[in-house]
Scaffold this motif. Structure first.
Motif, mmCIF file in Angstrom:
data_model
loop_
_atom_site.group_PDB
_atom_site.id
_atom_site.type_symbol
_atom_site.label_atom_id
_atom_site.label_comp_id
_atom_site.label_asym_id
_atom_site.label_seq_id
_atom_site.Cartn_x
_atom_site.Cartn_y
_atom_site.Cartn_z
ATOM 1 N N LYS A 83 43.025 10.106 -15.078
ATOM 2 C CA LYS A 83 42.984 8.653 -15.222
ATOM 3 C C LYS A 83 43.337 8.219 -16.648
ATOM 4 C CE LYS A 83 39.239 8.406 -11.873
ATOM 5 N NZ LYS A 83 37.763 8.498 -11.834
ATOM 6 N N GLU B 169 40.550 8.656 -18.925
ATOM 7 C CA GLU B 169 40.320 10.050 -19.330
ATOM 8 C C GLU B 169 41.289 10.474 -20.435
ATOM 9 O OE1 GLU B 169 38.463 11.882 -15.196
ATOM 10 O OE2 GLU B 169 40.639 11.648 -15.347
ATOM 11 N N GLN C 189 42.043 -1.005 -18.572
ATOM 12 C CA GLN C 189 41.821 0.262 -17.876
ATOM 13 C C GLN C 189 41.231 1.337 -18.811
ATOM 14 O OE1 GLN C 189 44.891 1.664 -15.093
ATOM 15 N NE2 GLN C 189 45.947 -0.289 -15.355
#
Lengths: 259, 259, 259
Positions: free
Chosen positions: B95, B98, B135
């Motif tokens: 992600k 991450e 995000q």
């Protein structure tokens, strides 16, 4: 150091090493005098000590020095300097096929990203000099004969030491390295060893030097060559890596002399 | 190695790993065939051995391989390859949050300049793919709960060993690393360990692997995963770093098995 | 970490470190907020922890921190970050002549390609800031006096240990390093030691730290400075290199205290 008039890196090399006319025009490579804008002493040491003296010392040919230097730069991912030294290597007699194999060899011994980054630089130099794929070894090629006994002894020893720890590593060490890469014919085993030892020293993997320096000498690297290689690499890999290597080299030299 | 028709890196991946359509168009990433202009064997090994075989081996997921590869490239400052592997990581299910935490984690474990250089590349990939800051984990965030007992034991041991040598190091190890960075929630402790171990191996810090590989297994990395990680890193960090790691891994595996 | 409004790297520095107006406009250097597009936490740690706190800790001056940071970046070939830190070093009081000598010194201690790559960056910063060759030490310059006794003892010891292994290394260690480079006057021996120790730690050459850290303290680096240097380098060379250095530093500090 005395300072002499050394206007351009390429000119300095032409006069001192008598390399080919290509050296006068390596595209994209800054001139020696550029160094002087940041550090006149560095310009001087580069022109007069490194290029003017070290590269001309006996016991290690300019070709071998170029191979060791390329290995150092690729292993340390120094793509900036690489463009100059790929050109210089070609002018010193390293064949395009050998450079191609050096890059491939170092994918395994220095890391995949190092080799792919280097490949971009090499590809662009090859294009500038009109070196096509017809001068490069194909991926699929007839391999040199395997020394079965030595290789089986190596496999047995490694399996005994590390079996069950990382079986994939052992598998590819056998299949991809010692039964494939090392047998590719366009870079002699002695030169693969020169590349490997240089890369190990350049990246400070001193604990791996003993095996590969011994193998290098088994593959034909002489003691005077190995000794002078350390002198050359002092400049390109830095003094600390060499001082860490000296006690290892001493033991390898003693072991070979005792045979 | 057999050579198959593998025209583009992205095409090779699409066919063998069935990754998303993004892979067909990673902006700014050279195609696999570019490698062939310098080293046809490297193109072949890359397409058929590394991407076509190693990445598909069981025991370590493509996601975990991408995390390990990112850690290797950032730790070695290989920003050239990084652009490809940030894209590939996203396609393998890592992600954005991450990746953001991986970069931040490596500022401490590989050096600040490595992280800031990597951040430039990551930021540009995020922009190309429309990934906004919404995000990404905020700087100020609720932390995971601390395992107070383990952390206090660590602090006591380190203080006993190194108190008075570099108190700033011990202070920030506690405050910034183990009571802050490691508790940030958007990268699981097991994945932070995967990043740390990969960075240590990639930069040859073998003497630090024992502690962090043990911690990784405590954090949930299985022995088959750790073993296969060594195989994966053989290609990306180079064989010498792995052979230096094998005896360390052997001892860690034995110690965990004895529990 | 709390997050404060830190819009630009240069602005953050201006407010926290009160450096000169140059910092507001380092050409070609990305702003701190760029980091936030990839990793908001990294932006925060950079602005508030590293620049806002670590650089302001006592025991090591901003000038010395800049020297250590430059050495780290050059030794690791991190030319991307170098542009910022050459500017920052100049604003922290490191003289152009000192930067010039740092680059030259690191040619020998980190590898020739590292120095020549760094020289390009330094030359372009010097040009942007109007720093001409008249501010740089000439290649040919009057050297500091040699401590003959210490140097002859070193030569004898090294010759005894490694004579016949790589005589070229010993020759240039004497002629180029200890009887030339180290005696160039525009970088004090204490600062050359600071550069050397930083480069060793930054590249993980821990086995060479003992000699050079001891020499650094003989050259005037205090224990509080050396201790704080480790804290500073934890951030720039990464935690693992520092934890490997701690036991070495402990022994050197003990040996100096026992005198």
């Amino acid at each position: 150091m005395k300072r002499i008039a050394a206007p351009l890196l390429t000119a300095a090399i032409t006069s001192t090493l008598a390399i080919s006319a290509h050296a006068e025009n390596y595209p994209g490579v800054p001139a020696l005098e550029e160094l002087g804008k940041a550090a006149p002493a560095l310009e001087d040491y580069t022109g007069n000590l490194v290029l003017g003296e070290v590269w001309k010392r006996p016991d290690l040919s300019p070709r071998d020095r170029s191979i060791a230097t390329l290995a150092t730069l690729v292993a340390r991912n120094q793509t900036g300097e690489l463009r100059y030294h790929v050109n210089f290597a070609l002018d010193n007699g390293v064949k395009p096929a050998e450079i191609s194999e050096i890059i491939t060899h170092l994918a395994f011994y220095a890391g995949w990203g190092n080799a792919t980054s280097a490949a971009s630089v090499v590809a662009s130099v090859f294009e500038e000099r009109g070196i096509g794929e017809d001068q490069l070894p194909a991926a699929d090629i007839e391999l040199l004969p395997l020394d079965v006994e030595t290789e089986e002894a190596r496999e047995t020893a490694v399996q005994k030491n590390y079996g069950g720890i990382a079986d994939g590593v052992l598998k590819y060490t056998t299949e991809a390295l010692f039964r494939d890469l090392w047998l590719r014919p366009d870079l002699a085993p002695r030169d693969r060893s020169l590349v490997t030892v240089s890369a190990l020293i350049a990246t400070g993997k001193i604990e791996q030097v003993s095996f590969h320096l011994g193998k290098a000498m088994d593959n034909g690297l002489t003691k005077p060559e190995a000794s002078e290689l350390l002198t050359h690499l002092a400049f390109y890999a830095g003094w600390p890596n060499i001082f860490s290597t000296l006690p290892v080299a001493e033991k390898v030299f003693e072991a070979k002399a005792a045979k």
